[in-house]
Design an enzyme around this catalytic site. Structure first.
Site, PDB file in Angstrom:
ATOM      1  N   GLU A  28       3.918  -4.493 -10.204  1.00  0.00           N
ATOM      2  CA  GLU A  28       4.182  -3.328  -9.350  1.00  0.00           C
ATOM      3  C   GLU A  28       2.933  -2.469  -9.160  1.00  0.00           C
ATOM      4  OE1 GLU A  28       7.380  -2.197  -7.704  1.00  0.00           O
ATOM      5  OE2 GLU A  28       5.551  -1.452  -6.772  1.00  0.00           O
ATOM      6  N   LYS A  55      -4.457  -6.073  -1.242  1.00  0.00           N
ATOM      7  CA  LYS A  55      -3.098  -5.526  -1.396  1.00  0.00           C
ATOM      8  C   LYS A  55      -2.228  -5.921  -0.203  1.00  0.00           C
ATOM      9  CE  LYS A  55      -4.634  -1.591  -4.166  1.00  0.00           C
ATOM     10  NZ  LYS A  55      -5.264  -0.268  -4.077  1.00  0.00           N
TER      11      LYS A  55
HETATM   12  N1  HSE Z   1      -9.343   1.362  -6.611  1.00  0.00           N
HETATM   13  C1  HSE Z   1      -7.975   1.352  -6.206  1.00  0.00           C
HETATM   14  C2  HSE Z   1      -7.753   2.422  -5.164  1.00  0.00           C
HETATM   15  C3  HSE Z   1      -7.099   1.605  -7.392  1.00  0.00           C
HETATM   16  O1  HSE Z   1      -8.612   3.298  -5.035  1.00  0.00           O
HETATM   17  O2  HSE Z   1      -6.744   2.387  -4.466  1.00  0.00           O
HETATM   18  C4  HSE Z   1      -5.632   1.467  -7.076  1.00  0.00           C
HETATM   19  O3  HSE Z   1      -5.314   0.149  -6.787  1.00  0.00           O
END
Ligand code: HSE
Ligand code: NDP
Length: 442
Positions: free
Chosen positions: A130, A206
């Site tokens: 998650e 992502k």
């Molecule tokens: N480096 C990532 C960001 C951390 O700034 O979104 C969270 O996944």
């Protein structure tokens, strides 16, 4: 009393320390949800001698993963080491030794997801992740469980907290890009290699994970068109503001008749709309499902405790057995060949925001607008400030910024027009072209 569940944590950096803190400070509350106490039996780090913000009994700490993988009393391993190696080898070792794994490492899943998920299935174990997407926002559960009845039509969102934090600082207090990045790093938002945040890699990884959950299609993240915020400057944000917009790094995946369209790029979003009002390290995800319609999720996407919140929820899910059911039934990332409606680079028909550094001499504007006209691009509005009146000292041949908002037009026509403009003798340096995500499209 119910027997405690013993877990192992690999990595006690920003996220790992937050997880330990939450497990200790909210132990009673967590026990009520898990049905038993959860104790950190062992922790593995790179440098055992490092001074840490959380205290872990010295006899539980080591730099050897085998202290966790080889301990039969530990059933759940929490992998909070970033990057690909040794994180990948560690995950393999943990799964091969019968541990259920919880991780926040999206780079690892985006790169090696199919093989790791297949291994977990073979071993009869689960991987919960998650925290890997959008930090504290429960977006993985939302897509894979709560919206399971829906055919997902689109995902649009801000998925990188560091980029959003930098853009917000530049826009709200005129911070330089470099200062804003340093601040994001000091707050623990950025990746160990922050170029992954600012060049769009992290958001793209992502998006690849979310798209697999939503569309059942595995698209290698490196094939997704990607542009980061590293080429933007404060002036661009101000010009966008003058026109009533903010610039955000937006990840988009949508399913149409021609296949799946995916991209990550900075875009203009109208002030007052949800994406434009997503500030600082916040993330936002807008999802359209055929039954539910549009849903909007908003919350902290990076940082110690928001991320720990998601990791601990996964630990609880794993301890009570929910993660195993979800992992088994959703079939996440188990079929790397499920790429039937592969990514299409669709030509988008939308408005565009251009910044061109034009030579300050007669006839230049006519030439630029002429080139735009040649490519059927119509101008909606234009800004060119009088540099001398504003007291700016412009080097003789530096060019003056000309900012153009177009009417809706084809993105490939705009790309060709910009190439022609940049190749002409009336501009200095490379022009910037960003798409405009109008409200009705959100
Ligand atoms: N480096 C990532 C960001 C951390 O700034 O979104 C969270 O996944
Ligand atoms: P940090 O760099 O703060 O911490 C990494 C930890 O991993 C450190 O404790 C480090 O040990 C340990 N480590 C590194 N290499 C090894 C090794 N070879 N053996 C054992 N331990 C090792 O990272 P974060 O906590 O910020 O991030 C962890 C993961 O979570 C990453 O995948 C990141 O992308 C993800 N994530 C981070 C978020 C955030 O806001 N920071 C949000 C969402 C996800 P040592 O302390 O001794 O150096």
């Amino acid at each position: 009393m119910t027997k405690p569940v013993r877990i192992g944590i690999i990595g006690l950096g920003t996220v790992g320390s937050g997880v330990v803190r939450l497990l200790v400070e909210s132990a009673d509350h967590i026990q009520r949800h898990a049905g038993c106490p959860i104790v950190v039996a062992k922790a593995v780090v790179k440098d055992v001698a490092k001074v840490r913000s959380v205290s872990v009994p010295i006899d539980t700490l080591s730099s050897d993963i085998r202290n966790i993988s080889g301990d039969p009393t530990i059933s759940v391993a929490v992998l909070l080491v970033g990057g690909l190696e040794p994180a990948r080898s560690m995950m393999v070792e943990l799964l091969q030794n019968g541990k259920d794994v919880v991780t926040a490492n999206k780079a690892l899943l985006a790169e090696h997801g199919p093989e790791l998920f297949a291994l977990a299935r073979t071993q009869g174990r689960s991987i919960a992740f998650e925290a890997a997407v959008a930090g504290g926002i429960p977006i993985v559960a939302a897509i894979s469980e709560c919206l399971a009845a829906n055919r997902i039509e689109s995902i649009r969102g801000i998925l990188n907290g560091t980029s959003n934090f930098i853009l917000t600082r530049m826009e709200e207090d005129g911070s330089s890009y470099a200062d804003a990045l340093k601040l994001a790093q000091s707050k623990g938002f950025a990746e160990a290699d922050p170029s992954m945040d600012v060049d769009g890699t992290d958001a793209t990884q992502k998006l690849a994970i979310l798209s697999h959950l939503a569309f059942g299609v595995w698209v290698p993240w490196a094939e997704i068109p990607r542009m980061g915020i590293d080429g933007l400057d404060v002036d661009l944000l101000h010009y966008a503001g003058e026109l009533g917009y903010r610039i955000r790094l937006v990840a988009v995946a949508s399913r149409g008749s021609a296949g799946l369209t995916m991209r990550v790029a900075p875009a203009l979003v109208k002030i007052g709309t949800p994406l434009a009002e997503t500030r600082g390290a916040y993330n936002a995800v807008s999802i359209v499902g055929d039954a539910v319609g549009r849903m909007f999720f908003h919350g902290l996407g990076a940082g110690q405790m928001p991320t720990a919140s998601a990791v601990v929820a996964d630990i609880i899910d794993t301890v009570v057995g929910r993660a195993a059911i979800t992992f088994r039934t959703t079939g996440v990332l188990c079929d790397p060949d499920a790429n039937a409606d592969r990514i299409q680079n669709m030509d988008a028909h939308q408005r565009h925001f251009l910044r061109i550094r034009a030579s300050d001499r007669p006839g230049v504007l006519a030439k630029i607008t002429g080139i735009l006209g040649d490519f059927r691009i119509s101008i909606a509005s234009m800004i060119q400030h009088d540099a001398i009146e504003q007291g700016a000292s412009i080097a003789p041949d530096a060019g003056v910024p000309l900012v153009i908002m177009t009417h809706a037009c084809s993105s490939s026509d705009v790309a060709k027009a910009i190439e022609a403009i940049d190749g002409s003798d009336v501009v200095r340096g490379r022009s910037v072209c960003l798409s405009v995500l109008d409200e009705r499209a959100e």
